[in-house]
Design an enzyme around this catalytic site. Structure first.
Site, mmCIF file in Angstrom:
data_model
loop_
_atom_site.group_PDB
_atom_site.id
_atom_site.type_symbol
_atom_site.label_atom_id
_atom_site.label_comp_id
_atom_site.label_asym_id
_atom_site.label_seq_id
_atom_site.Cartn_x
_atom_site.Cartn_y
_atom_site.Cartn_z
ATOM 1 C CD GLU A 174 -12.886 14.019 -2.862
ATOM 2 O OE1 GLU A 174 -13.640 13.076 -2.563
ATOM 3 O OE2 GLU A 174 -13.079 15.197 -2.494
ATOM 4 C CD GLU A 229 4.756 3.060 11.143
ATOM 5 O OE1 GLU A 229 4.594 3.125 9.898
ATOM 6 O OE2 GLU A 229 5.083 4.043 11.833
ATOM 7 C CG ASP A 285 -2.756 -3.407 2.673
ATOM 8 O OD1 ASP A 285 -1.884 -4.287 2.855
ATOM 9 O OD2 ASP A 285 -3.544 -3.041 3.565
ATOM 10 N N GLY A 286 -2.238 -5.793 0.537
ATOM 11 C CA GLY A 286 -2.878 -7.085 0.273
ATOM 12 C C GLY A 286 -1.983 -8.100 -0.417
ATOM 13 N N GLY A 313 0.348 -9.962 0.907
ATOM 14 C CA GLY A 313 0.460 -11.168 1.748
ATOM 15 C C GLY A 313 -0.779 -12.028 1.623
ATOM 16 N NE ARG A 314 -4.767 -8.717 3.678
ATOM 17 C CZ ARG A 314 -5.385 -7.538 3.631
ATOM 18 N NH1 ARG A 314 -6.690 -7.481 3.718
ATOM 19 N NH2 ARG A 314 -4.691 -6.436 3.492
ATOM 20 C CG LEU A 343 4.232 9.492 -13.582
ATOM 21 C CD1 LEU A 343 2.903 10.067 -13.092
ATOM 22 C CD2 LEU A 343 4.117 7.984 -13.750
ATOM 23 C CG LEU A 400 -5.226 8.057 6.242
ATOM 24 C CD1 LEU A 400 -5.112 9.514 6.627
ATOM 25 C CD2 LEU A 400 -5.233 7.919 4.716
ATOM 26 C CB SER A 401 -1.041 2.576 7.326
ATOM 27 O OG SER A 401 -2.095 1.662 7.440
ATOM 28 C CG HIS A 412 5.896 -8.549 -0.712
ATOM 29 N ND1 HIS A 412 4.860 -7.723 -0.361
ATOM 30 C CD2 HIS A 412 6.296 -9.146 0.444
ATOM 31 C CE1 HIS A 412 4.643 -7.816 0.945
ATOM 32 N NE2 HIS A 412 5.486 -8.675 1.454
ATOM 33 N NE ARG A 454 -4.572 0.192 3.571
ATOM 34 C CZ ARG A 454 -3.860 0.354 4.661
ATOM 35 N NH1 ARG A 454 -3.856 1.505 5.291
ATOM 36 N NH2 ARG A 454 -3.140 -0.643 5.171
HETATM 37 C C1 FPP Z 1 1.478 -4.359 1.794
HETATM 38 O O1 FPP Z 1 0.950 -5.632 1.650
HETATM 39 C C2 FPP Z 1 2.544 -4.181 0.847
HETATM 40 C C3 FPP Z 1 3.840 -3.871 1.171
HETATM 41 C C4 FPP Z 1 4.303 -3.661 2.539
HETATM 42 C C5 FPP Z 1 4.858 -3.779 0.126
HETATM 43 C C6 FPP Z 1 4.404 -3.125 -1.104
HETATM 44 C C7 FPP Z 1 5.390 -3.339 -2.173
HETATM 45 C C8 FPP Z 1 5.093 -3.670 -3.432
HETATM 46 C C9 FPP Z 1 3.744 -3.812 -3.950
HETATM 47 C C10 FPP Z 1 6.141 -3.847 -4.423
HETATM 48 C C11 FPP Z 1 6.898 -2.569 -4.508
HETATM 49 C C12 FPP Z 1 7.531 -2.449 -5.737
HETATM 50 C C13 FPP Z 1 8.505 -1.571 -5.949
HETATM 51 C C14 FPP Z 1 8.899 -1.336 -7.322
HETATM 52 C C15 FPP Z 1 9.202 -0.844 -4.872
HETATM 53 P P1 FPP Z 1 1.006 -6.618 2.887
HETATM 54 O O2 FPP Z 1 2.255 -7.396 2.830
HETATM 55 O O3 FPP Z 1 0.832 -5.844 4.154
HETATM 56 O O4 FPP Z 1 -0.234 -7.516 2.609
HETATM 57 P P2 FPP Z 1 -1.214 -8.140 3.696
HETATM 58 O O5 FPP Z 1 -1.896 -6.974 4.368
HETATM 59 O O6 FPP Z 1 -2.138 -8.951 2.875
HETATM 60 O O7 FPP Z 1 -0.378 -8.941 4.627
#
Ligand code: FPP
Length: 253
Positions: free
Chosen positions: A220, A80, A33-34, A36-37, A144, A208-209, A50, A201
């Site tokens: 844990e 979502e 997560d994060g 966008g920020r 893995l 947990l979204s 991303h 997270r």
């Molecule tokens: C949440 O951050 C992140 C996502 C919805 C996308 C996660 C995807 C990646 C990290 C890349 C995936 C890579 C592969 C190889 C599939 P957010 O956009 O919600 O951030 P924010 O909460 O800051 O807005």
């Protein structure tokens, strides 16, 4: 002597860290997560976050293979996330292909097996094909398991499992008496996988979204304020070390 002591202490500490990291959690799940920020902080469009997130993915996969982890499950797109603007969704859907285009040879070389959990039916053909190709190419690997959660939602998963259980009971493939937690688990996307030992997270959010609600019953949790594009091997190892200090009692004493 006083000159040597700090060195000795450091070596001892390093040895302990290496020992701990030699017996890592079997299964780690991450809510990345994060993005966008991270981008907003730099005056960049969200998609730049991303894209940068891909670099963290490969760093963590490398670390997971180095520490002989068995399963790494990454939450890449939730049921979502379809509520986001189309341009962002389109970009997110291209990421698996982009990631695999660059890193599949390395993943094969590292004996990684690729799989996905989630409802693949709604994914664009190019996303599905990229995952399918990687699954096929890595199906005999026994290192893995890199498990992408794509169009994944835990409530949907549980509902689908329930429907299938009811169907199997109705057609006498299963009886109510034999249905237990282990049998029910076999109806989930995570069939055959151990439950996560550790959930991470990033970005300071602590929820947990709709991620692995059944599977995280005794997991844990570890949270960090770091945004996913800044998450690296060092922070990952810190999470693994913290995990090793936890006493898992599974409801016992
Ligand atoms: C949440 O951050 C992140 C996502 C919805 C996308 C996660 C995807 C990646 C990290 C890349 C995936 C890579 C592969 C190889 C599939 P957010 O956009 O919600 O951030 P924010 O909460 O800051 O807005």
């Amino acid at each position: 002597m006083s000159m040597r002591l700090p060195f000795f202490k450091n070596k001892q500490t390093t040895d302990i860290i290496n020992k701990v990291l030699d017996s890592p959690p079997e299964h780690v799940a991450i809510i990345m997560d994060g993005n966008g920020r991270w981008a907003k902080k730099r005056g960049l469009p969200r998609i730049a976050g991303h894209k940068e997130g891909i670099n963290s993915v490969i760093k963590i996969v490398r670390s997971a293979t180095k520490h002989n982890m068995e399963i790494l499950t990454l939450f890449a797109f939730s049921t979502e996330n379809w509520r986001r603007p189309t341009t962002e969704i389109d970009f997110l859907m291209k990421l698996p292909k982009e990631f695999l285009h660059i890193y599949l040879p390395e993943l094969i070389e590292k004996n990684v097996r690729i799989d996905m959990i989630g409802d693949s039916g709604a994914l664009p053909a190019h996303t599905k094909e990229a995952i399918q190709y990687a699954k096929e190419k890595t199906k005999d690997n026994d290192g893995l398991l890199l498990n992408f959660a794509l169009n994944y939602g835990s409530r949907f998963e549980i509902m689908q499992a329930m429907k299938q259980v009811i169907h199997d009971i109705e057609c006498s493939k299963l009886t109510v008496d034999t249905l237990d937690e282990a049998v029910f688990s076999e109806y989930l996307y995570t069939k055959g996988m151990s439950d996560p030992d550790l959930l991470i997270r990033t970005s300071g959010e602590q929820r947990l979204s709709n991620f692995l609600l059944w599977q995280l019953a005794y997991t844990e949790f570890w949270f960090t304020d770091v945004f996913w594009p800044d998450f690296d091997e060092k922070i990952f190892e810190q999470a693994l070390l913290d995990y090793q200090q936890r006493k898992r009692r599974y409801g016992g004493i």
